[in-house]
Design a protein around this motif. Sequence first.
Motif, PDB file in Angstrom:
ATOM      1  N   LEU A  40      -1.042  -3.720  -0.379  1.00 24.24           N
ATOM      2  CA  LEU A  40      -1.366  -5.097  -0.044  1.00 24.24           C
ATOM      3  C   LEU A  40      -0.177  -6.002  -0.360  1.00 24.24           C
ATOM      4  CD1 LEU A  40      -5.014  -5.275  -1.409  1.00 24.24           C
ATOM      5  CD2 LEU A  40      -4.264  -4.817   0.931  1.00 24.24           C
ATOM      6  N   GLY A  41       0.096  -6.902   0.559  1.00 25.25           N
ATOM      7  CA  GLY A  41       1.245  -7.792   0.428  1.00 25.25           C
ATOM      8  C   GLY A  41       2.430  -7.367   1.262  1.00 25.25           C
ATOM      9  N   ALA A  42       2.384  -6.171   1.841  1.00 19.38           N
ATOM     10  CA  ALA A  42       3.490  -5.673   2.665  1.00 19.38           C
ATOM     11  C   ALA A  42       3.063  -5.590   4.127  1.00 19.38           C
ATOM     12  CB  ALA A  42       3.933  -4.286   2.181  1.00 19.38           C
ATOM     13  N   PRO A  43       3.965  -5.883   5.046  1.00 21.91           N
ATOM     14  CA  PRO A  43       5.329  -6.406   4.802  1.00 21.91           C
ATOM     15  C   PRO A  43       5.338  -7.868   4.392  1.00 21.91           C
ATOM     16  CG  PRO A  43       4.899  -6.317   7.151  1.00 21.91           C
ATOM     17  CD  PRO A  43       3.708  -5.681   6.489  1.00 21.91           C
ATOM     18  N   THR A  44       4.243  -8.592   4.675  1.00 25.46           N
ATOM     19  CA  THR A  44       4.059  -9.955   4.200  1.00 25.46           C
ATOM     20  C   THR A  44       2.593 -10.124   3.811  1.00 25.46           C
ATOM     21  OG1 THR A  44       3.473 -10.879   6.370  1.00 25.46           O
ATOM     22  CG2 THR A  44       5.833 -10.812   5.798  1.00 25.46           C
ATOM     23  N   ALA A  45       2.314 -11.157   3.021  1.00 19.32           N
ATOM     24  CA  ALA A  45       0.942 -11.410   2.615  1.00 19.32           C
ATOM     25  C   ALA A  45       0.043 -11.667   3.821  1.00 19.32           C
ATOM     26  CB  ALA A  45       0.898 -12.599   1.656  1.00 19.32           C
ATOM     27  N   GLU A  46       0.547 -12.408   4.789  1.00 19.57           N
ATOM     28  CA  GLU A  46      -0.252 -12.733   5.976  1.00 19.57           C
ATOM     29  C   GLU A  46      -0.507 -11.496   6.822  1.00 19.57           C
ATOM     30  OE1 GLU A  46      -2.679 -15.093   8.074  1.00 19.57           O
ATOM     31  OE2 GLU A  46      -1.583 -15.649   6.255  1.00 19.57           O
ATOM     32  N   ALA A  47       0.512 -10.659   6.969  1.00 22.47           N
ATOM     33  CA  ALA A  47       0.363  -9.462   7.798  1.00 22.47           C
ATOM     34  C   ALA A  47      -0.595  -8.450   7.172  1.00 22.47           C
ATOM     35  CB  ALA A  47       1.729  -8.812   8.026  1.00 22.47           C
ATOM     36  N   PRO A  88       0.958 -11.572 -10.124  1.00 20.42           N
ATOM     37  CA  PRO A  88       1.348 -11.997  -8.774  1.00 20.42           C
ATOM     38  C   PRO A  88       0.250 -12.770  -8.058  1.00 20.42           C
ATOM     39  CG  PRO A  88       2.070  -9.759  -9.163  1.00 20.42           C
ATOM     40  CD  PRO A  88       1.197 -10.137 -10.327  1.00 20.42           C
ATOM     41  N   LYS A  89       0.672 -13.759  -7.301  1.00 22.30           N
ATOM     42  CA  LYS A  89      -0.225 -14.596  -6.524  1.00 22.30           C
ATOM     43  C   LYS A  89      -0.863 -13.786  -5.397  1.00 22.30           C
ATOM     44  CE  LYS A  89       0.008 -18.915  -3.826  1.00 22.30           C
ATOM     45  NZ  LYS A  89       0.947 -19.985  -3.367  1.00 22.30           N
ATOM     46  N   GLY A  90      -2.121 -14.092  -5.087  1.00 23.71           N
ATOM     47  CA  GLY A  90      -2.781 -13.461  -3.945  1.00 23.71           C
ATOM     48  C   GLY A  90      -3.796 -12.415  -4.352  1.00 23.71           C
ATOM     49  N   GLU A 115      -6.489  -5.952   4.072  1.00 23.40           N
ATOM     50  CA  GLU A 115      -7.248  -6.265   2.865  1.00 23.40           C
ATOM     51  C   GLU A 115      -8.725  -6.477   3.202  1.00 23.40           C
ATOM     52  OE1 GLU A 115      -7.201  -9.395  -0.920  1.00 23.40           O
ATOM     53  OE2 GLU A 115      -5.919  -9.753   0.820  1.00 23.40           O
ATOM     54  N   LYS A 116      -8.988  -7.198   4.283  1.00 20.23           N
ATOM     55  CA  LYS A 116     -10.370  -7.440   4.693  1.00 20.23           C
ATOM     56  C   LYS A 116     -11.063  -6.141   5.096  1.00 20.23           C
ATOM     57  CE  LYS A 116      -9.760 -12.242   6.153  1.00 20.23           C
ATOM     58  NZ  LYS A 116      -9.808 -13.203   7.291  1.00 20.23           N
ATOM     59  N   LYS A 117     -10.321  -5.250   5.731  1.00 26.91           N
ATOM     60  CA  LYS A 117     -10.898  -3.968   6.123  1.00 26.91           C
ATOM     61  C   LYS A 117     -11.235  -3.126   4.898  1.00 26.91           C
ATOM     62  CE  LYS A 117     -10.236  -0.239   9.473  1.00 26.91           C
ATOM     63  NZ  LYS A 117      -9.400   0.261  10.605  1.00 26.91           N
ATOM     64  N   PHE A 118     -10.365  -3.162   3.912  1.00 25.35           N
ATOM     65  CA  PHE A 118     -10.617  -2.415   2.678  1.00 25.35           C
ATOM     66  C   PHE A 118     -11.837  -2.975   1.954  1.00 25.35           C
ATOM     67  CE2 PHE A 118      -9.583  -1.655  -1.915  1.00 25.35           C
ATOM     68  CZ  PHE A 118      -9.784  -0.286  -1.898  1.00 25.35           C
TER      69      PHE A 118
END
Length: 259
Positions: A24-31, A71-73, A36-39
């Motif tokens: 989670l967080g790779a390659p970007t938090a948005e991507a 870490p944030k997020g 994350e939602k699927k998990f």
Amino acid sequence: MNQAITAIHIPEGKKVYFSSDNHLGAPTAEASKPREKKFIAWLSAIEADAAAIFLLGDLFDFWFEYKTVVPKGFVRVLGKLAQLRDKGIPIYFFVGNHDLWMKDYFKTELDIPVYHEPRIFDLNNKRFFIGHGDGLGPGDKGYKRMKKVFTSPFFQWLFRWVHPDIGVRVAQHLSVKNKLISGEDDQNFLGEENEWLATYAKRKLETAHYDYFIFGHRHLPMTIEVGKSSTYYNLGDWITHYTYGVFDGTSFELKEYSF
């Protein structure tokens, strides 16, 4: 490996679930947010019959715990894990090479034990050898040397003095770009005789019997017979394959999640 064996009884109708390598967080938090939602959807789907959940590392693509900062997020997945623990579902976390700087945050905030080395579990009288898998077996010498540096208290003390805005940004960049640091070798199947975690499992069987070896790290779902009545499973990942393991008290199976 001299350690206490943790025994877990699986009640009738319940199962034990295993997953690894979300990054989670790779390659970007948005991507990574859709993953994350699927998990989280998967965690919700298994909630009703989960006797225990094993997370085998690299849940985050980078994680470092300062004394007062993390870490944030990742609020959604952390909240879901907290909810599962509040319902009494045991969760066991094994650090991977991307989140090896995890300390006591999971234990303190979520009541989830964190393991930095493989451990042995007895699930309904079946012996499981469980770990992330990084640095085990032959080869991968560059990463093994790098891991010794990263896990040294002195290096972690030095990194802790770097401002989080700088340290986290640099570490995230290296985590994605530098394969020596990430410890990610060829992600193609190397053949049963060349998969180093299978070789490691065979060597472990020389001193003790294990019914199952469960690892992550390779990002490839695989099943390899490593001995008489002994099987090595790699859980794959939640980037490409969305695979996980499930043990129903009698047999182990790899499955793919879709929703």
